[in-house]
Enzyme design. Sequence first.
Site, PDB file in Angstrom:
ATOM      1  N   SER A 132       0.706  -1.185  -0.035  1.00 25.98           N
ATOM      2  CA  SER A 132       0.052   0.090  -0.211  1.00 25.98           C
ATOM      3  C   SER A 132       0.925   1.074  -0.046  1.00 25.98           C
ATOM      4  O   SER A 132       1.838   1.353   0.424  1.00 25.98           O
ATOM      5  CB  SER A 132      -0.969   0.036   1.039  1.00 25.98           C
ATOM      6  OG  SER A 132      -1.529   1.330   1.120  1.00 25.98           O
ATOM      7  N   LYS A 186      -4.603  -6.773   3.282  1.00 27.23           N
ATOM      8  CA  LYS A 186      -4.596  -5.580   2.536  1.00 27.23           C
ATOM      9  C   LYS A 186      -6.022  -5.371   2.135  1.00 27.23           C
ATOM     10  O   LYS A 186      -6.416  -4.150   1.862  1.00 27.23           O
ATOM     11  CB  LYS A 186      -3.700  -5.904   1.016  1.00 27.23           C
ATOM     12  CG  LYS A 186      -3.807  -4.818  -0.010  1.00 27.23           C
ATOM     13  CD  LYS A 186      -3.376  -3.438   0.755  1.00 27.23           C
ATOM     14  CE  LYS A 186      -2.967  -2.367  -0.439  1.00 27.23           C
ATOM     15  NZ  LYS A 186      -4.031  -2.102  -1.403  1.00 27.23           N
ATOM     16  N   HIS A 189      -7.492  -3.460   4.800  1.00 28.33           N
ATOM     17  CA  HIS A 189      -6.897  -1.933   4.715  1.00 28.33           C
ATOM     18  C   HIS A 189      -7.789  -1.106   3.677  1.00 28.33           C
ATOM     19  O   HIS A 189      -8.161  -0.001   4.075  1.00 28.33           O
ATOM     20  CB  HIS A 189      -5.403  -2.344   4.256  1.00 28.33           C
ATOM     21  CG  HIS A 189      -4.735  -0.802   3.723  1.00 28.33           C
ATOM     22  ND1 HIS A 189      -5.282  -0.288   2.726  1.00 28.33           N
ATOM     23  CD2 HIS A 189      -4.069   0.104   4.475  1.00 28.33           C
ATOM     24  CE1 HIS A 189      -4.469   0.818   2.535  1.00 28.33           C
ATOM     25  NE2 HIS A 189      -3.877   1.155   3.529  1.00 28.33           N
ATOM     26  N   ASN A 190      -8.101  -1.961   2.423  1.00 28.42           N
ATOM     27  CA  ASN A 190      -8.745  -1.042   1.627  1.00 28.42           C
ATOM     28  C   ASN A 190     -10.001  -0.859   1.805  1.00 28.42           C
ATOM     29  O   ASN A 190     -10.807   0.373   1.698  1.00 28.42           O
ATOM     30  CB  ASN A 190      -8.680  -1.884   0.215  1.00 28.42           C
ATOM     31  CG  ASN A 190      -7.400  -1.423  -0.530  1.00 28.42           C
ATOM     32  OD1 ASN A 190      -6.353  -1.366   0.142  1.00 28.42           O
ATOM     33  ND2 ASN A 190      -7.159  -1.687  -1.751  1.00 28.42           N
ATOM     34  N   GLU A 193      -9.871   2.146   3.946  1.00 31.08           N
ATOM     35  CA  GLU A 193      -9.502   3.319   3.310  1.00 31.08           C
ATOM     36  C   GLU A 193     -10.999   3.959   2.680  1.00 31.08           C
ATOM     37  O   GLU A 193     -11.298   4.820   2.562  1.00 31.08           O
ATOM     38  CB  GLU A 193      -8.427   2.869   2.086  1.00 31.08           C
ATOM     39  CG  GLU A 193      -8.188   3.656   1.086  1.00 31.08           C
ATOM     40  CD  GLU A 193      -7.372   3.064  -0.074  1.00 31.08           C
ATOM     41  OE1 GLU A 193      -6.280   2.646   0.403  1.00 31.08           O
ATOM     42  OE2 GLU A 193      -8.014   3.108  -1.047  1.00 31.08           O
TER      43      GLU A 193
END
Length: 472
Positions: A132, A186, A189-190, A193
């Site tokens: 990232s 990940k 995480h997104n 986000e």
Amino acid sequence: MTTADIGLIGLAVMGSNLALNIAEKGYTVAVHNRTAARIDDFMVMAKAQGLDGKVVPEADLAAFIATIKQPRSVIIMVKAGAPVDEMIEHLLPHLDAGDAILECGNSLYTDTQRRFDYLTPKGIGYLGIGVSGGEEGARHGPSIMVGGAEQQWKNAQPILEAISAKFNGEPCCAYLGVGGAGHFVKTIHNGIEYGDMQMIAEVYGVMRDGLGMNPTAASEVFKEWNKGPLNSYLIEIAGHVLAAVDPQTGKPLVDLIIDKAGQKGTGVWSAIAAQLLGVPATAIEGAVAARAISARKDERLAAEAVYGKRTGISGQLDLGDLEKALLAGKIVSYAQGFDVMARASAENGWNLPLATIAKIWRAGCIIRSRFLDQMSAAYVKGGATNLLMVPDFIGIMKDAHPSLRKIVAAGALGEFPLVCLSASLAYFDSYRQGRGTANLIQGLRDFFGAHGFEIEGRGADQHGKWPSTLGF
Ligand code: 6PG
């Protein structure tokens, strides 16, 4: 000649920047790309940065593999999906037992798990790695979330740590678990986000249409907030985006950008993962839904013509409340994201280190923030997994949730779609209510389907004597 410490295939933007980052850290990187012309372009770029001496360009795949020291680490940076499977098949005949494929795209974690399961019996270590930080992160230090073959992680660890972002000197790179663990983290995480960005957009909407602020004024507020508890990359760049002027018209750029947000899939995957695991993640789901609604511009315009323009927020709204509302929404959204990871960890036997995840997100990645430093410190102390029950955050939430309430209430009355902020508030209020209303749901389920319900002191499989509704 085996001269390269590591190989990298796929010289599009992210791959090129990662390769330059590796070279800059003093490692020799062999590079390969299906379209050979791109290798030449890359070498021009590497030369311009004085890094060509650390790069071994190879247009032939067999020769490329032969230049890498054994046990080999080969990064693949190709489009997620079928191209990754194709690349694995191209590579396989050239690799030896003990070598590793490090796949660094935004892959679906179940694909990564499948590839890991496929390659492990062949003696090839498969690492699914979440990277990232966008283009700049890849070049100067991304956050790196590693999952897959542990032995091969150890081989590549020095290079991956060297190229990662650093927070107080600590690398933002860690091994998080076997199989698809890295890509799963990940994905979450997104999802987070998406939530962060949606809530930022919602408060911007209140500033623009509720408080009548122009982009410059809104930009100043975000710049100010970036000095406080909301300090983060996304708040910082919101300040920059709002301040940007279109050179052609001299108008604020943000006013010219069409209000339709794109998405490539990771946000949806994180919402689906939450649903499949039975974890309530209303903020993440709301953020994904909000992007979908944004894309329906024509329908929105038609509906506005039918229902009329919003009435607007009446009364004075306090920017301090807006800041705290964003903070409270963020706490809820992160609580949900970490809850999803905790459940996935238990389900998949990953043993995901939540404190370490918060740590490696403190720098390099898109959601990097001061908040994550607080979070990692709180998780290191151990105890509760839901952030809303972590002692250091209870105080912040007690202070901030009344502001979230005020903003959501004002938004509802003023006809503002605070999809993510109101979803966060609803989650918080559901999570903290000792007595809910699912007793009625249980009654209804038993009425039409004899699903049973529990009564204190009488056991779990109780049934009601319901009247017949045949005549209805
Ligand atoms: C990152 C980002 C990145 C992601 C983009 C686009 O961590 O660097 O998450 O990996 O691809 O943010 O995502 P959407 O197109 O779905 O918004």
